[in-house]
Design an enzyme around this catalytic site. Structure first.
Site, PDB file in Angstrom:
ATOM      1  N   ASP A  19       0.812  -1.227   0.000  1.00 17.59           N
ATOM      2  CA  ASP A  19       0.000   0.000   0.000  1.00 17.59           C
ATOM      3  C   ASP A  19       0.841   1.270   0.000  1.00 17.59           C
ATOM      4  O   ASP A  19       0.401   2.304   0.509  1.00 17.59           O
ATOM      5  CB  ASP A  19      -0.952   0.041   1.218  1.00 17.59           C
ATOM      6  CG  ASP A  19      -1.840  -1.177   1.286  1.00 17.59           C
ATOM      7  OD1 ASP A  19      -2.267  -1.632   0.217  1.00 17.59           O
ATOM      8  OD2 ASP A  19      -2.088  -1.675   2.395  1.00 17.59           O
ATOM      9  N   LYS A  22       2.200   2.228  -5.054  1.00 17.81           N
ATOM     10  CA  LYS A  22       2.803   1.719  -6.301  1.00 17.81           C
ATOM     11  C   LYS A  22       1.901   2.032  -7.484  1.00 17.81           C
ATOM     12  O   LYS A  22       2.379   2.326  -8.566  1.00 17.81           O
ATOM     13  CB  LYS A  22       3.004   0.195  -6.212  1.00 17.81           C
ATOM     14  CG  LYS A  22       4.031  -0.219  -5.177  1.00 17.81           C
ATOM     15  CD  LYS A  22       4.184  -1.724  -5.122  1.00 17.81           C
ATOM     16  CE  LYS A  22       2.980  -2.438  -4.528  1.00 17.81           C
ATOM     17  NZ  LYS A  22       2.799  -2.249  -3.085  1.00 17.81           N
ATOM     18  N   THR A 421       3.086  14.412  -3.645  1.00 18.73           N
ATOM     19  CA  THR A 421       2.479  15.392  -2.735  1.00 18.73           C
ATOM     20  C   THR A 421       0.957  15.449  -2.900  1.00 18.73           C
ATOM     21  O   THR A 421       0.340  16.448  -2.581  1.00 18.73           O
ATOM     22  CB  THR A 421       3.068  16.792  -3.007  1.00 18.73           C
ATOM     23  OG1 THR A 421       2.880  17.076  -4.401  1.00 18.73           O
ATOM     24  CG2 THR A 421       4.538  16.855  -2.680  1.00 18.73           C
TER      25      THR A 421
HETATM   26  P1  IMP Z   1      -2.721 -12.629   1.854  1.00 18.17           P
HETATM   27  O1  IMP Z   1      -1.774 -12.113   0.824  1.00 18.17           O
HETATM   28  O2  IMP Z   1      -4.174 -12.378   1.513  1.00 18.17           O
HETATM   29  O3  IMP Z   1      -2.464 -14.067   2.231  1.00 18.17           O
HETATM   30  O4  IMP Z   1      -2.472 -11.795   3.212  1.00 18.17           O
HETATM   31  C1  IMP Z   1      -1.292 -11.933   3.973  1.00 18.17           C
HETATM   32  C2  IMP Z   1      -0.864 -10.581   4.548  1.00 18.17           C
HETATM   33  O5  IMP Z   1      -0.465  -9.722   3.503  1.00 18.17           O
HETATM   34  C3  IMP Z   1      -1.972  -9.848   5.303  1.00 18.17           C
HETATM   35  O6  IMP Z   1      -1.378  -9.107   6.360  1.00 18.17           O
HETATM   36  C4  IMP Z   1      -2.511  -8.883   4.262  1.00 18.17           C
HETATM   37  O7  IMP Z   1      -3.125  -7.756   4.854  1.00 18.17           O
HETATM   38  C5  IMP Z   1      -1.229  -8.523   3.555  1.00 18.17           C
HETATM   39  N1  IMP Z   1      -1.441  -8.082   2.170  1.00 18.17           N
HETATM   40  C6  IMP Z   1      -1.687  -8.855   1.096  1.00 18.17           C
HETATM   41  N2  IMP Z   1      -1.796  -8.104  -0.005  1.00 18.17           N
HETATM   42  C7  IMP Z   1      -1.603  -6.839   0.370  1.00 18.17           C
HETATM   43  C8  IMP Z   1      -1.547  -5.603  -0.346  1.00 18.17           C
HETATM   44  O8  IMP Z   1      -1.693  -5.521  -1.580  1.00 18.17           O
HETATM   45  N3  IMP Z   1      -1.316  -4.491   0.418  1.00 18.17           N
HETATM   46  C9  IMP Z   1      -1.098  -4.559   1.752  1.00 18.17           C
HETATM   47  N4  IMP Z   1      -1.120  -5.682   2.450  1.00 18.17           N
HETATM   48  C10 IMP Z   1      -1.370  -6.826   1.768  1.00 18.17           C
END
Ligand code: IMP
Length: 451
Positions: A19, A22, A421
C-alpha cells in the site's frame, strides 16, 4: 541483444508492508514504457486508477493497460482467480479501455479456485487470535497447492474439458479438507465449475509463454516496467514471517516469474510512504496507536483498496527501510504521501531497535519474538506545518520538509528521486540529478501531459 536494455527497464517494488502507492507511480510512469509486467501475488493487491475524470480499482491487471500503446503481462509467479480477472476485464470494457491483443497471461501461473478462498477463510477463522489477517482471497492456499505440486495452472484454461475435470477432482479434495480440518461447509461444486468454465472461455485466449515475448520486446529496445505487488516486509522469505503474503515481492522474483535473465530488470525503484502503514496482523515497531496515528489514517485515507480495512499507521521506520533497501537492492526511493504529514508540529523517525539489554539492532530480526521485545529509538524533527500539496518543483519544497527528505536519505542510504504530494499525477516531483532522476523526470513530463 540490445545493449541498453538494462537502462531502459525499471523494476518498481513496495519497500514497506504494501500500500505504498505503487499504483500511482506505475500509472505515472507507464505511458513511457511499452511493456508493463506484474510478477507476484494475485487479487490481494489493489490500486485505484484515475483515468480522465474516472476512477476504478484494478487488482490483477497493471494500470498500464489504460495507455493503448502499452502491452501488459501477468507472470507465472502470480496466482490468478479466473472470476476476479474476468471482473476486471468487465471493468475495463465498461471504462472503454480495450485490452484485446495487449494483455497476456503466463501459461504457468497458478489458478485460484473458489475452494482456495473457502480454505483461506476457514483457516483464518480457526487461527482465532493468531490469525495472519489475510485478504481472504485464497492466496496462501493456492500457493500452498503450487508448492505441494497439485495446483492447476493457467495453460489449462486453453483446454476447458480437461481443466474442469481436474478442477472437480481438486475441489473435491479441498471440500474434504474443509470438513475434516475446519468443520467448514463444502463449496458447491456445480456452481464453482460453472464459474470456472466461463473463466476458461474468456481467459484462454490470453494465455501465452511470456518469457520469449518479454525478451523480444526488450531486445527490440522497448522499455519494460516490472511491477511488484505487496512489499519487501510482506515477502514470504524476507518479510515479517509468518505475518507475510505467500509470494516473493523482491525484484529478483520478476526474473523468476517471467523466466528471463535478471539482467533485464534494470534499476530498482523502492516505493515507500513518508510514514508507514500495515494492514492485517503482525509486528509494527513504529506503530502509533494514538491521535497522531489516527490523524495519519484520516488525512491519508488509509483504508484498504481490496478489503476496506483501516490500515495501522506509524512513523517512518528507517531500520525497516534500510533492511528493505538491502534485501531488494533498491537503487532509489519514491517517497509517497508527504503531504499527509503537512500539519504535524513534530515528526519522528525510528532510527534503531533497542533490545531489553540495551543493545541496538540495525536490522529486522528473523525471530519475531525478538522483534516484539524491541523498543524503537526515534529521532524528532520539526514538522513543516505548511502545505506541500500540489508542489511540482523540488525547489518549492518547504525547508523543513526538505530537511525531512534529506534526513531520510541519509538514514536509508539511497536517494529519494520522486516525491508525491497528492493523489493526482501532477502532484509529483522528480528530485535530484542522477540518471534515474532524469529518466523519471522525462517520463513524468510525458505522462502529465496525458489526460
Ligand atoms: P494474503 O496475501 O491475503 O495471504 O495476506 C497476507 C498478509 O499480507 C496480510 O497481512 C494482508 O493484509 C497482507 N497483504 C496482502 N496483499 C496486500 C496488499 O496488496 N497491500 C497490503 N497488504 C497486503
Amino acid at each position: 541483444m540490445n545493449a541498453n536494455h538494462e537502462v531502459k527497464s525499471l523494476t518498481a517494488i513496495g519497500g514497506q508492508w504494501g500500500d505504498e502507492g505503487k499504483g500511482k507511480v506505475v500509472d505515472l510512469l507507464s505511458s513511457g514504457f511499452e511493456v508493463v509486467v506484474r510478477y507476484n501475488g494475485g487479487h490481494n493487491a489493489g490500486h485505484t486508477v484515475c483515468f480522465a475524470d474516472r476512477r476504478f480499482a484494478l487488482h490483477l491487471v497493471p494500470s498500464g493497460i489504460i495507455h493503448e500503446n502499452v502491452s501488459c503481462y501477468l507472470g507465472a509467479g502470480m496466482v490468478i482467480d479466473p472470476s476476479a480477472l474476468c471482473a476486471e476485464l468487465d471493468t475495463l470494457t465498461a471504462e472503454e479501455v480495450r485490452h484485446e491483443g495487449r494483455l497476456f497471461l503466463s501459461d504457468r501461473a497458478t489458478l485460484i479456485l473458489p475452494t482456495h478462498q473457502a480454505i483461506d477463510n476457514a483457516r483464518e477463522g480457526a487461527r482465532g487470535k493468531g490469525k495472519i489477517g489475510t485478504t481472504g482471497r485464497g492466496i496462501g492456499p493456492a500457493y500452498q497447492d503450487a508448492a505441494q505440486r497439485r495446483a492447476l495452472r493457467t495453460f489449462m484454461l486453453t483446454q476447458p474439458a480437461r481443466f474442469l475435470d481436474a478442477a472437480r477432482d481438486l475441489m473435491t479434495e479441498h471440500n474434504r479438507e474443509l470438513d475434516v480440518l475446519f468443520g467448514a461447509p463444502p463449496v458447491n461444486l456445480d456452481e464453482a465449475l460453472e464459474t470456472l468454465r466461463t473463466g476458461a472461455e474468456r481467459l484462454g485466449p490470453l494465455v501465452r509463454e511470456i518469457g520469449p515475448k518479454i525478451i523480444e520486446h526488450a531486445d527490440q529496445g522497448q522499455q519494460v516496467l516490472f511491477e511488484g505487488a505487496q512489499g519487501v516486509l510482506l515477502d514470504i522469505h524476507h518479510g515479517t514471517y509468518p505475518y507475510v503474503t505467500s509470494s516473493s515481492c523482491l525484484p529478483g522474483a520478476a526474473a523468476v516469474s517471467c523466466a528471463i535473465s535478471p539482467r533485464y530488470l534494470g534499476p530498482v525503484l523502492g516505493i515507500m510512504k513518508a510514514y508507514v502503514t500495515r494492514v492485517g496482523e503482525g509486528p509494527f515497531p513504529s506503530e502509533l496507536e494514538d491521535e497522531v496515528g489516527e490523524r495519519l489514517r484520516e488525512r491519508g485515507n488509509e483504508f484498504g483498496t481490496t478489503t476496506g480495512r483501516p490500515r495501522r499507521c506509524g512513523w517512518f521506520d528507517a531500520v525497516a527501510a534500510r533492511y528493505a533497501v538491502r534485501a531488494a537492492g533498491v537503487d532509489a526511493v519514491a517517497l509517497m504521501k508527504v503531504d499527509v504529514m503537512d500539519d504535524l508540529a513534530e515528526v519522528e523517525v525510528v532510527v534503531g531497535y533497542e533490545l531489553p539489554d540495551g543493545r541496538v539492532l540495525d536490522t529486522m530480526p528473523a525471530d519475531l519474538e525478538v522483534l516484539a521485545q524491541v523498543r524503537p529509538r526515534t529521532e524528532k524533527l520539526p514538522g513543516w506545518q505548511c502545505s506541500t500539496r500540489d508542489l511540482k518543483e523540488a525547489t518549492a519544497m518547504p525547508a523543513r520538509a526538505e530537511a525531512y527528505l534529506r534526513f531520510l536519505e541519509r538514514q536509508v542510504g539511497v536517494p529519494i528521486v520522486l516525491v508525491s504530494t497528492g493523489p493526482r499525477r501532477e502532484e509529483t516531483i522528480a528530485r535530484g540529478d542522477s540518471d534515474l532522476s532524469k529518466q523519471l523526470a522525462g517520463l513524468i513530463e510525458t505522462n502529465q501531459s496525458l489526460e
